[in-house]
Structures are given as C-alpha cells and as structure tokens.
Design an enzyme around this catalytic site. Structure first.
Site, short mmCIF file in Angstrom:
data_model
loop_
_atom_site.label_atom_id
_atom_site.label_comp_id
_atom_site.label_asym_id
_atom_site.label_seq_id
_atom_site.Cartn_x
_atom_site.Cartn_y
_atom_site.Cartn_z
N CYS A 151 0.84 -1.20 0.00
CA CYS A 151 0.00 0.00 0.00
C CYS A 151 0.88 1.26 0.00
O CYS A 151 1.86 1.32 0.75
CB CYS A 151 -0.89 -0.02 1.24
SG CYS A 151 -1.90 1.46 1.37
N GLU A 205 3.73 -5.61 8.99
CA GLU A 205 3.92 -4.22 8.51
C GLU A 205 4.98 -3.52 9.37
O GLU A 205 5.85 -2.80 8.84
CB GLU A 205 2.60 -3.45 8.58
CG GLU A 205 2.77 -2.02 8.08
CD GLU A 205 1.63 -1.09 8.46
OE1 GLU A 205 0.47 -1.46 8.30
OE2 GLU A 205 1.94 0.02 8.93
S1 SF4 Z 1 -5.51 0.13 6.14
FE1 SF4 Z 1 -3.43 -0.39 5.44
S2 SF4 Z 1 -3.73 -1.28 3.41
FE2 SF4 Z 1 -5.64 -0.22 3.94
S3 SF4 Z 1 -5.40 1.84 3.01
FE3 SF4 Z 1 -4.69 1.96 5.14
S4 SF4 Z 1 -2.49 1.58 5.04
FE4 SF4 Z 1 -3.35 0.91 3.12
#
Ligand code: SF4
Length: 286
Positions: free
Chosen positions: A95, A125
């Site tokens: 992401c 993460e």
């Molecule tokens: S929750 Fe995690 S994967 Fe979903 S938009 Fe936010 S940072 Fe990105």
C-alpha cells in the site's frame, strides 16, 4: 426488518488495490504466488487459488519460475533484496501509505534522528517499517513503553498505519519530554478509524449487529469487539451460511459492517439473505 449498512464497510483502498493487482496478474502470468495470503479472508484466498494464485509462506519458498506478489502490508528490506537477488518477477502491491512509513523511517534515520516506531511488535507491517531504519531505533507499542525511553538529543517518530490517531498523540506527548528535538511523521491511515466510527454509529441504532469477515482477520475481530460493547447482540460471521432465520425472530433493525479484508460479494450475500428473511416475514404477516 430494516437493514442498515455501515459506511466504509469492507475493503480499504490498499486492500482493494492489492486484490486488483493479483487478479490482473493471474490473467497475465503463470505460476503466480503471493507472499503470505494476500488478505485475511479464506473465501477470497480460495477463489484466487482456483485461478492458480497460491500463497507461499516465506521468500525461501519462492522459485525462479514464480511471479511473486508482495501484499499490502509490505515486507522487510532484507526480504525484498533476497527476492531481487533470486531474480524472480516481483510485483509490489505494498500500500502506498505503508511505503510512506518505510521512507519516513529511512529518512529520519538519515537525518540523524533516533527513530521510534510505534506499533504492534510482531505485525509484518511493523517489521517492514523497522527494517528501513538505518541507525538506532526503538520499537514501542504503548504509552507506558514510551515512558521508559532514554533521553536523546533527537527523536523521530513514525507509526504503524492502522494505529489509533488519538492514542498516538498521547504517545508523542510522552516522547516530547524525552528529547531536545522531535520530528513526527504522521503515517497513520484513517481507513481503520473511519470504519470503526461508522460501525459504532450503526451499532447504536440497531437490535442486532452483523460483522462480516475472516475469523483470522485482526481488524474484523476488533470491529466485532467494538460493536459488541455497544450492541450486545453482535455476531461475527465469515459468510451468510452461518445465519439462520430464527436468529432474526425479534429483530426490527439489523446493522451490518465488514473488515478491511472482506470482499463486497460476501457483504452483499449477507444483505440479500437478510432481505429474503425480511420479505418472508412480511408474507407470513399478510
Ligand atoms: S488500512 Fe493499510 S492497506 Fe488499507 S489503506 Fe490503510 S495503510 Fe493501506
């Protein structure tokens, strides 16, 4: 029976993007693998298996013939370099908000800050973010742990993207007292907060709350706990098959929400089922 669907139920931006990348790759390449399940949803992971996309446990399981997809959480810098050296086809679905956290951790350390990463220690993460720090760092997951930090000239702070913004502010307030110079990069993404706030708003109005999502999905389980505190009659299901008409006998208003890893079709299945139950009830009364 009135059905109220919470706003922000289901896929967040990063998960939707990652799933789209996998589906697209499955039509272009053979031997597509994801490093870990692409999302914490067994139904979707099984659907992808039918399209030939298999999850592998670690970089060690990736072979030369594979096209490997990195999921939205991202991976550690070492794992990324390991894949590069293997010379496999890499598709990075990390992401963009997580990439921002990686870059921020790296830049803070390059600028001479002692880095503090705030997040769940064992989360993939967080392991990824920490791996981009190039100097000294501390990994903390609570205000109490922030209080234990030693005094430093310069602290630079980043957070796991899904942390609670209010709590993070409290942690930062503690760190402020532990240094002469503080730089905070707000790496929190609001998707989780928005989803939780919307679920709370619905849970307040209904007799029953249904939370749809993988039993192995941490954010879905958290949504369930939040709803349960407000609406005692809250249930966590993966699919509509766990529902039974009898469960709705005395229910006038039912709310529905879903975790960030729940595909729309599973949410819609539940809504369609509830509509059928409501219609059947109307017919009986007539
Ligand atoms: S929750 Fe995690 S994967 Fe979903 S938009 Fe936010 S940072 Fe990105």
């Amino acid at each position: 029976m009135k059905i109220i669907k919470a706003e922000h139920a289901g896929f967040c931006f990063g998960v939707e993007r990652a799933v789209g990348i996998v589906e697209n790759a499955s039509t272009i390449y053979e031997n597509v693998v994801t490093l870990g399940p692409i999302i914490h949803n067994p139904q979707l992971v099984n659907k992808l298996k039918e399209k030939g996309v298999l999850p592998v446990e670690s970089t060690g399981d990736v072979e030369k013939k594979h096209t490997v997809i990195i999921r939205s959480h991202g991976i550690t810098k070492d794992n990324y370099n390991f894949l590069k050296e293997k010379d496999v086809n890499i598709i990075d679905a990390t992401c963009p908000f997580v990439i921002k956290a990686h870059k921020s951790a790296m830049n803070l350390s390059k600028e001479g800050y002692t880095v503090v990463v705030f997040g769940e220690k064992e989360h993939p993460e967080v392991k990824g973010i920490v791996s981009y720090v190039e100097g000294e760092y501390y990994l903390i997951s609570s205000k109490e742990e922030a209080e234990q930090l030693p005094f430093k000239e310069k602290y630079g702070v980043v957070a796991q993207t899904t942390q609670n913004g209010e709590y993070f502010k409290n942690v930062v307030d503690v760190i402020k007292e532990k240094c002469n110079e503080l730089k905070v990069v707000n790496t929190i993404c609001n998707a989780t907060t928005y989803r939780q706030e919307a679920a709370k708003a619905v849970a307040k109005q209904v007799d029953m709350m249904i939370i749809v999502g993988g039993k192995n999905s941490g954010n879905t389980r958290r949504l369930y706990e939040i709803c349960k505190e407000i609406c005692k009659n809250s249930i966590h299901i993966e699919t509509k098959d766990e529902l039974d008409e009898k469960m709705f006998e005395n229910i006038e208003k039912v709310g529905i929400t879903a975790g960030a890893s729940t595909p729309d079709y599973l949410i819609n299945d539940v809504i369609n089922y509830l509509e059928e139950v409501g219609n059947a009830r109307k017919c009986k009364k007539q």
